[in-house]
Design an enzyme around this catalytic site. Structure first.
Site, PDB file in Angstrom:
ATOM      1  CG  HIS A  61      -3.246   9.115  -0.217  1.00 49.20           C
ATOM      2  ND1 HIS A  61      -3.749   9.923   0.796  1.00 49.20           N
ATOM      3  CD2 HIS A  61      -4.212   8.213  -0.491  1.00 49.20           C
ATOM      4  CE1 HIS A  61      -4.960   9.524   1.115  1.00 49.20           C
ATOM      5  NE2 HIS A  61      -5.278   8.495   0.353  1.00 49.20           N
ATOM      6  CD  GLU A  83      -6.798   5.468  -4.754  1.00 51.57           C
ATOM      7  OE1 GLU A  83      -7.559   6.381  -4.342  1.00 51.57           O
ATOM      8  OE2 GLU A  83      -6.186   4.698  -3.998  1.00 51.57           O
ATOM      9  CG  HIS A 105      -1.867   1.093   1.323  1.00 52.01           C
ATOM     10  ND1 HIS A 105      -2.098   1.807   2.484  1.00 52.01           N
ATOM     11  CD2 HIS A 105      -2.699   1.625   0.389  1.00 52.01           C
ATOM     12  CE1 HIS A 105      -3.015   2.709   2.271  1.00 52.01           C
ATOM     13  NE2 HIS A 105      -3.405   2.623   1.018  1.00 52.01           N
ATOM     14  NE  ARG A 106      -1.877   5.654   0.727  1.00 54.76           N
ATOM     15  CZ  ARG A 106      -2.522   6.265   1.713  1.00 54.76           C
ATOM     16  NH1 ARG A 106      -1.832   6.915   2.637  1.00 54.76           N
ATOM     17  NH2 ARG A 106      -3.835   6.250   1.786  1.00 54.76           N
ATOM     18  CG  ASP A 144      -2.514   6.931  -3.759  1.00 54.04           C
ATOM     19  OD1 ASP A 144      -3.658   6.463  -3.710  1.00 54.04           O
ATOM     20  OD2 ASP A 144      -1.630   6.667  -2.922  1.00 54.04           O
ATOM     21  CG  ASP A 178      -0.525   0.380   5.719  1.00 52.75           C
ATOM     22  OD1 ASP A 178      -0.576   0.939   4.613  1.00 52.75           O
ATOM     23  OD2 ASP A 178      -1.331   0.620   6.646  1.00 52.75           O
ATOM     24  CD  GLU A 189      -2.830   2.184  -3.503  1.00 54.55           C
ATOM     25  OE1 GLU A 189      -3.678   3.064  -3.723  1.00 54.55           O
ATOM     26  OE2 GLU A 189      -1.913   2.326  -2.653  1.00 54.55           O
ATOM     27  CE  LYS A 223      -5.961   8.898  -3.490  1.00 49.55           C
ATOM     28  NZ  LYS A 223      -7.049   8.466  -2.576  1.00 49.55           N
TER      29      LYS A 223
END
Length: 228
Positions: A48, A99, A6-7, A35, A222, A33, A101
């Site tokens: 993000h 993702e 996650h990020r 953003d 995470d 993943e 944004k």
């Protein structure tokens, strides 16, 4: 089940930096993943938040800065990478969940990913209109709808209707299993009948998904080390 950072690996490094985004691969993760937003001069960058407050304490908006100006802000020596910079460094033939944004970043992100990356890419967004448009325009690519509390008022029928055509995945918050367990599980089971891939975020314990592991295709976490 594929494991996505996650990020990147935010428990060890500042999220969405190159250091964080590349770290999960060294632990054997299937992918990451990240953003995407646009700078003032229209360059897709990986962050993000709308502002730099969490990144380096500066309350300035990403969209108000040119790329050159954005690169002047650092966190422990790390700058915010462009999408292109990351794609050129990311290991090939892995899985990237991009993702989007901002609506304006959608098509440009798709085109840059097609140009600079060889591997699985899933484009997702909370902006369902954007996903509707992109999946019509790029029928050979993978697109998914993101859901959170803003979509609670949607009926099950309205949610399922989104997946009638050319949709690869549903991106659901694992916290929904705590607040709406029966409803979320029923939706997941129905989506699986339609051969839709299930992506759960942010899963930071194996116990979070113990009851539905058989239905989960991707986990966004995470800390990829938990699952690897």
């Amino acid at each position: 089940m594929k494991i996505l950072g996650h990020r990147g690996l935010p428990v060890l490094y500042k999220e969405n930096t190159l250091q964080s985004l590349l770290a999960p691969f060294s632990f054997g993760a299937d992918g990451i993943e990240t953003d995407v937003r646009l700078t003032k001069d229209g360059v897709p960058v990986l962050i993000h938040d709308e502002t730099l407050t969490n990144f380096c304490g500066a309350g300035v908006r990403v969209g108000d800065l040119t790329l050159a100006e954005l690169k002047e802000y650092k966190s422990n020596g790390e700058t915010i990478p462009t999408l292109e910079e990351f794609l050129k460094l990311a290991p090939k033939n892995r899985c990237l969940n991009i993702e989007v944004k901002e609506y304006e970043a959608g098509e440009l992100s798709v085109l840059i990913c097609k140009t600079f990356y060889e591997g699985e890419i899933i484009f997702s967004s909370f902006n369902h209109r954007l996903i509707n448009e992109l999946k019509e325009r790029y029928s050979g690519l993978k697109f998914g709808y993101l859901f959170d509390e803003q979509h609670i008022s949607m009926s099950d029928e309205e949610i399922l209707a989104l997946f009638d055509k050319n949709t690869y995945s549903a991106h659901l918050p694992v916290i929904g299993l705590l607040y709406f367990p029966e409803r979320l599980v029923n939706i997941i089971k129905e989506l699986k009948k339609r051969e839709i891939k299930i992506v759960l975020w942010t899963v930071n314990s194996k116990n979070d998904i113990a009851r539905i592991t058989e239905y989960v295709d991707y986990v966004i976490t995470d800390d990829v080390r938990i699952f690897l």
